[in-house]
Design a protein around this motif. Structure first.
Motif, PDB file in Angstrom:
ATOM      1  N   UNK A   1      -1.883   0.717   8.406  1.00 12.17           N
ATOM      2  CA  UNK A   1      -3.114   0.264   8.099  1.00 12.17           C
ATOM      3  C   UNK A   1      -3.966   1.180   7.233  1.00 12.17           C
ATOM      4  N   UNK A   2      -3.926   2.679   7.614  1.00  7.79           N
ATOM      5  CA  UNK A   2      -4.679   3.572   6.931  1.00  7.79           C
ATOM      6  C   UNK A   2      -4.046   3.675   5.269  1.00  7.79           C
ATOM      7  N   UNK A   3      -2.996   3.168   4.980  1.00 10.69           N
ATOM      8  CA  UNK A   3      -2.819   2.691   3.537  1.00 10.69           C
ATOM      9  C   UNK A   3      -3.470   1.914   2.853  1.00 10.69           C
ATOM     10  N   UNK A   4      -3.566   0.768   3.536  1.00  6.51           N
ATOM     11  CA  UNK A   4      -4.295  -0.454   3.120  1.00  6.51           C
ATOM     12  C   UNK A   4      -5.741  -0.123   3.106  1.00  6.51           C
ATOM     13  N   UNK A   5      -6.124   0.573   3.988  1.00  6.97           N
ATOM     14  CA  UNK A   5      -7.693   1.131   4.145  1.00  6.97           C
ATOM     15  C   UNK A   5      -8.295   1.765   2.773  1.00  6.97           C
ATOM     16  N   UNK A   6      -7.223   2.443   2.153  1.00  8.41           N
ATOM     17  CA  UNK A   6      -7.584   3.189   0.810  1.00  8.41           C
ATOM     18  C   UNK A   6      -8.116   2.578  -0.323  1.00  8.41           C
ATOM     19  N   UNK A   7      -7.824   1.171  -0.341  1.00 12.32           N
ATOM     20  CA  UNK A   7      -7.822   0.442  -1.492  1.00 12.32           C
ATOM     21  C   UNK A   7      -8.675  -1.134  -1.187  1.00 12.32           C
ATOM     22  N   UNK A   8      -9.120  -1.564  -2.167  1.00 14.68           N
ATOM     23  CA  UNK A   8      -9.874  -2.685  -1.980  1.00 14.68           C
ATOM     24  C   UNK A   8      -8.978  -4.069  -1.780  1.00 14.68           C
TER      25      UNK A   8
ATOM     26  N   UNK B   1      -7.276  -4.921  -5.450  1.00 11.47           N
ATOM     27  CA  UNK B   1      -6.431  -3.987  -5.956  1.00 11.47           C
ATOM     28  C   UNK B   1      -4.968  -4.254  -5.455  1.00 11.47           C
ATOM     29  N   UNK B   2      -4.900  -4.759  -4.199  1.00 14.11           N
ATOM     30  CA  UNK B   2      -3.496  -5.201  -3.512  1.00 14.11           C
ATOM     31  C   UNK B   2      -3.246  -6.741  -4.184  1.00 14.11           C
ATOM     32  N   UNK B   3      -4.390  -7.613  -4.604  1.00 18.54           N
ATOM     33  CA  UNK B   3      -4.153  -8.945  -5.189  1.00 18.54           C
ATOM     34  C   UNK B   3      -3.406  -8.423  -6.545  1.00 18.54           C
TER      35      UNK B   3
ATOM     36  N   UNK C   1      -0.736  -0.442 -15.744  1.00 20.32           N
ATOM     37  CA  UNK C   1      -0.881  -1.239 -14.438  1.00 20.32           C
ATOM     38  C   UNK C   1      -1.777  -0.742 -13.310  1.00 20.32           C
ATOM     39  N   UNK C   2      -1.860   0.506 -13.103  1.00 20.81           N
ATOM     40  CA  UNK C   2      -2.659   1.081 -12.190  1.00 20.81           C
ATOM     41  C   UNK C   2      -4.094   0.904 -12.445  1.00 20.81           C
ATOM     42  N   UNK C   3      -4.493   0.978 -13.953  1.00 21.98           N
ATOM     43  CA  UNK C   3      -5.888   0.711 -14.144  1.00 21.98           C
ATOM     44  C   UNK C   3      -6.027  -0.623 -14.097  1.00 21.98           C
ATOM     45  N   UNK C   4      -5.173  -1.640 -14.334  1.00 15.59           N
ATOM     46  CA  UNK C   4      -5.541  -2.943 -14.314  1.00 15.59           C
ATOM     47  C   UNK C   4      -5.729  -3.235 -12.891  1.00 15.59           C
ATOM     48  N   UNK C   5      -5.067  -2.655 -11.770  1.00 11.70           N
ATOM     49  CA  UNK C   5      -5.376  -3.124 -10.416  1.00 11.70           C
ATOM     50  C   UNK C   5      -6.623  -2.577  -9.923  1.00 11.70           C
ATOM     51  N   UNK C   6      -6.829  -1.267 -10.504  1.00  5.21           N
ATOM     52  CA  UNK C   6      -8.228  -0.710 -10.333  1.00  5.21           C
ATOM     53  C   UNK C   6      -9.522  -1.714 -10.846  1.00  5.21           C
ATOM     54  N   UNK C   7      -9.465  -2.001 -12.189  1.00  7.57           N
ATOM     55  CA  UNK C   7     -10.323  -3.055 -12.484  1.00  7.57           C
ATOM     56  C   UNK C   7     -10.442  -4.353 -11.777  1.00  7.57           C
ATOM     57  N   UNK C   8      -9.307  -4.942 -11.639  1.00 15.51           N
ATOM     58  CA  UNK C   8      -9.285  -6.100 -10.776  1.00 15.51           C
ATOM     59  C   UNK C   8     -10.185  -6.051  -9.425  1.00 15.51           C
ATOM     60  N   UNK C   9      -9.879  -4.935  -8.785  1.00 10.77           N
ATOM     61  CA  UNK C   9     -10.747  -4.372  -7.526  1.00 10.77           C
ATOM     62  C   UNK C   9     -12.432  -4.385  -7.571  1.00 10.77           C
ATOM     63  N   UNK C  10     -12.427  -3.651  -8.621  1.00 12.14           N
ATOM     64  CA  UNK C  10     -13.999  -3.655  -9.168  1.00 12.14           C
ATOM     65  C   UNK C  10     -14.661  -4.865  -9.491  1.00 12.14           C
ATOM     66  N   UNK C  11     -13.672  -5.790 -10.284  1.00  9.33           N
ATOM     67  CA  UNK C  11     -14.158  -7.225 -10.688  1.00  9.33           C
ATOM     68  C   UNK C  11     -14.237  -8.155  -9.600  1.00  9.33           C
ATOM     69  N   UNK C  12     -13.550  -8.153  -8.559  1.00  9.76           N
ATOM     70  CA  UNK C  12     -13.501  -8.818  -7.347  1.00  9.76           C
ATOM     71  C   UNK C  12     -14.796  -8.411  -6.739  1.00  9.76           C
ATOM     72  N   UNK C  13     -15.301  -7.185  -6.666  1.00  7.07           N
ATOM     73  CA  UNK C  13     -16.281  -7.015  -5.759  1.00  7.07           C
ATOM     74  C   UNK C  13     -17.403  -7.491  -6.782  1.00  7.07           C
ATOM     75  N   UNK C  14     -17.599  -7.358  -8.248  1.00  7.16           N
ATOM     76  CA  UNK C  14     -18.589  -7.667  -8.991  1.00  7.16           C
ATOM     77  C   UNK C  14     -18.959  -9.085  -8.853  1.00  7.16           C
ATOM     78  N   UNK C  15     -18.017  -9.904  -8.815  1.00  9.20           N
ATOM     79  CA  UNK C  15     -18.104 -11.379  -8.838  1.00  9.20           C
ATOM     80  C   UNK C  15     -18.511 -11.890  -7.426  1.00  9.20           C
TER      81      UNK C  15
END
Length: 543
Positions: A107-114, A117-119, A191-205
Motif C-alpha cells: 500500500x505504501x508503494x501505491x501511495x507514492x504515485x497518482x 501514473x498507474x493507469x 515511458x517514465x516521463x509519459x506516466x508522470x505526464x499522464x498523472x498530471x494530465x489526469x489531475x488537470x482534466x
C-alpha cells in the motif's frame, strides 16, 4: 544477452508460446519462399526463355510465377491476421497479470504515485510493450530468413560479389548492438516521463470545476506544461539517438550498394556474368540488403523492448513479504505513519480490546483517516507495528469503486437485498457508484462494509450528507450489523453519539489517546430517536 532476450520474450508471450512459434515459422516460410523464387524466376526468364526466343515458355513461367506469388501473398495476409489475433491475446493476458499484480503491491508503494501514473503503467505501457512483440519477432525472423536465403542464392550466382555484403553485415550488426543499449535507456526514460505526464494530465482534466471556479487556469496549465516539456525532452533524446543510428547505418549500406553495382557492371562487361544472372543476382542482393537494413533497424528495438519489459516486471515482481501481525485485539505499538514527507502521527501506542465500540474524534487534518488506514492494513507504518484482526472491513474517504453497476459490485449475496430495500436504493442497482449522490454513496458504502464478514469494522463519517431520517436508518444498521465485533467510527461533532460507544479515541497534535466512556451521560442526537436505536451491547467477539 540472448538468454535475457528469450526470458523477456517468454515473460511477454505468457501461455501463448506454441502459437508464437507457429507464427514465426509461418513468417519464415513465406520469406524464404519469396526470396528463393524471385531471383530464380528472373534468371529462368532472361537466361533461358528470352535468349532462346521461346514465347510460350516465357508466358508459362510468368503465369506460374504470378499464381505462385499471389498464393504466397495470400498466405502472408492470413499470417498477419493470425499475428494480430495473437497480439490481442498477449496484450489482454499481460493487462490482466499487471492489474492482478497492482492489487498486490504494498500500500505504501501505491501511495507514492497518482492514479494516472498507474493507469499509464498498467495500460499504455502494456500496449506499447506487448503490442510490438509479435511484429518485432516476426520482423527479425522474416529478415533473418530472407538474408540467409538471399545469401545462399547470391553465393551460387557470384561468390565474389557476395564477399562485400558478408564483410559489411557484421559491422552493421555490431553498430546496432551498441545503439540498442543507448536506445533502451532513452526509451525507459520516455515511458517514465509519459506516466508522470499522464498523472498530471489526469489531475488537470479532473479539476475542471475547481479551475473554473477559482481561476486556476494559468497555474494548472503551467504545471501540466512542465510535465509535457519533460516528456518531450525525453522523446527528443530518443529521436536524436535513433536518427544518428539510422544515418550511420544507411551511409554504410549506401557505400556497399555502390561497390556491388560497380563490381557487377564490370563482371558483365568482362562476360564473367550473364545478364540474366546479374539481374537475378541484383534481385537477391537487394532482398539481402533490405533484410540487413531491417535487422539493424529491429535490433535496437529489441533493446527498447527489453527496457520496457523491465518496467513491467517491476510491477509483477513478487513484493517482499510483509510481516503480518494478527490478533483479536487492535494494537498500535510506537507507530509513526503518514502519506506525506512528515508523518501525520508519531509514537502512537494504543490497545483497543476485541468487541469494543470506539468513537474516533479529532479536528480536520489531525490524522484520523491516517490512523484508520493503518487499522485496515491499507497503510503500513513507517516505524512501529500494528496488530489487527485478520478480517477487516471498511473504506476511508475518498470512496472509489471499479466502474461496475452496484448490482455487479454486490454480486450474488442474498443478504444485500433487504439492506438495499431498507435504505431505499433498490431502483439504483443498475447505476454505477459515480452516478450516485453523496448521500447515496454513503449508504452503499455502509452496505458493502457490513456485508463483509469481519472482526473489525471501520466507518468514515457514515452520517455525512444524509437527512435526519436516513441518519436514523444508517446509524441503527451500523450498530445492529456489527454487534460483538470491534467497531471504529469517525464522526465530527459526535458528542451526542457517545451513549452508543464504550471508548473514545481522541486524535490530536500528531498522537492519539483512548478513553473509556460510560454510557448514559450524553443526550441522543436530534433526529435519531432512542426508540429506534439499540442500546450499546457488551459482547464477546465472534469466533
Amino acid at each position: 544477452m540472448i538468454r535475457a532476450i528469450l526470458a523477456d520474450a517468454a515473460y511477454l508471450i505468457g501461455p501463448n508460446r506454441r502459437s508464437y512459434v507457429l507464427a514465426l515459422a509461418w513468417t519464415a516460410g513465406i520469406a524464404s519462399s519469396l526470396t528463393l523464387l524471385n531471383p530464380l524466376t528472373t534468371r529462368w526468364i532472361f537466361d533461358v526463355a528470352v535468349p532462346e526466343r521461346r514465347f510460350g515458355l516465357l508466358v508459362g513461367v510468368a503465369t506460374a510465377a504470378t499464381i505462385t506469388f499471389s498464393g504466397i501473398r495470400w498466405l502472408d495476409y492470413q499470417s498477419q491476421l493470425y499475428q494480430q489475433r495473437l497480439t490481442n491475446r498477449m496484450v489482454s493476458g499481460l493487462t490482466q497479470r499487471l492489474m492482478e499484480a497492482y492489487y498486490r503491491l504494498p500500500v505504501n508503494t501505491v501511495a507514492t504515485q497518482d492514479q494516472g501514473y498507474y493507469v499509464a503503467r498498467t495500460m499504455t505501457e502494456v500496449q506499447d510493450t506487448a503490442g510490438p512483440v509479435m511484429g518485432i519477432g516476426a520482423g527479425l525472423l522474416r529478415s533473418a530468413a530472407t538474408l540467409v536465403t538471399a545469401l545462399g542464392t547470391v553465393l551460387l550466382l557470384s561468390w565474389q560479389l557476395t564477399l562485400v555484403l558478408l564483410v559489411v553485415t557484421p559491422l552493421l550488426l555490431l553498430l546496432s548492438r551498441y545503439f540498442a543499449r543507448r536506445l533502451g535507456g532513452d526509451a525507459r526514460e520516455v515511458q517514465e516521463q509519459t506516466a508522470r505526464q499522464q498523472a498530471v494530465h489526469t489531475h488537470a482534466v479532473g479539476a475542471y470545476r475547481a479551475v473554473r471556479t477559482f481561476s486556476l487556469e494559468r497555474r494548472a496549465v503551467t504545471h501540466l506544461m512542465d510535465a509535457v516539456g519533460q516528456r518531450l525532452n525525453a522523446l527528443y533524446t530518443l529521436s536524436k539517438t535513433t536518427g544518428l543510428y539510422g544515418t550511420l547505418s544507411r551511409m554504410s549500406l549506401g557505400l556497399t550498394e555502390f561497390t556491388v553495382l560497380t563490381a557487377g557492371g564490370y563482371a558483365v562487361m568482362t562476360t564473367s556474368l550473364t545478364l540474366g544472372s546479374l539481374m537475378a543476382y541484383m534481385g537477391a542482393y537487394w532482398l539481402a540488403v533490405n533484410a540487413v537494413q531491417n535487422l539493424i533497424d529491429l535490433i535496437p528495438q529489441v533493446g527498447v523492448l527489453q527496457a520496457q519489459t523491465e518496467r513491467l516486471r517491476e510491477i509483477t515482481a513478487t513484493p517482499p513479504r510483509q510481516e503480518l501481525r494478527f490478533s483479536t485485539e487492535l494494537t498500535w505499538n510506537n507507530v509513526s505513519c503518514g502519506l506525506g514527507s512528515v508523518p501525520a502521527l508519531q509514537d502512537v501506542s494504543l490497545d483497543i480490546p476485541a468487541g469494543a465500540r470506539v468513537l474516533v474524534r479529532g479536528a480536520n487534518g489531525a490524522g484520523k483517516s491516517t490512523l484508520m488506514l493503518t487499522a485496515l492494513g491499507l497503510l503500513e507504518p513507517r516505524t512501529g507495528t500494528v496488530s489487527r484482526p485478520a478480517l477487516t472491513s471498511g473504506l476511508i474517504e475518498p470512496f472509489v469503486f471499479p466502474a461496475l453497476t452496484l448490482a455487479d459490485l454486490l454480486g450474488e449475496d442474498a443478504r444485500a437485498e433487504p439492506l438495499i430495500a431498507e435504505l431505499g436504493m433498490t431502483e439504483l442497482m443498475n447505476r454505477r457508484f459515480t452516478d450516485l449522490s453523496l448521500g447515496q454513496r454513503k449508504k452503499f458504502v455502509l452496505v458493502m462494509t457490513v456485508l463483509r464478514e469481519a472482526d473489525l469494522y471501520v466507518f468514515d463519517e457514515p452520517l455525512a450528507n444524509l437527512d435526519d431520517q436516513a441518519q436514523e436508518t444508517v446509524f441503527r444498521l451500523l450498530l445492529e450489523r456489527t454487534v460483538g465485533r470491534t467497531l471504529l467510527v469517525v464522526l465530527h461533532g459526535a458528542d451526542q453519539f457517545l451513549d452508543h460507544f464504550d471508548h473514545v479515541l481522541e486524535v490530536e497534535g500528531g498522537t492519539a489517546r483512548l478513553h473509556t466512556h460510560t454510557p448514559g451521560s450524553s443526550a441522543l442526537p436530534l433526529g435519531i430517536r432512542s426508540a429506534i436505536l439499540t442500546p450499546p451491547v457488551s459482547a464477546t467477539p465472534a469466533g
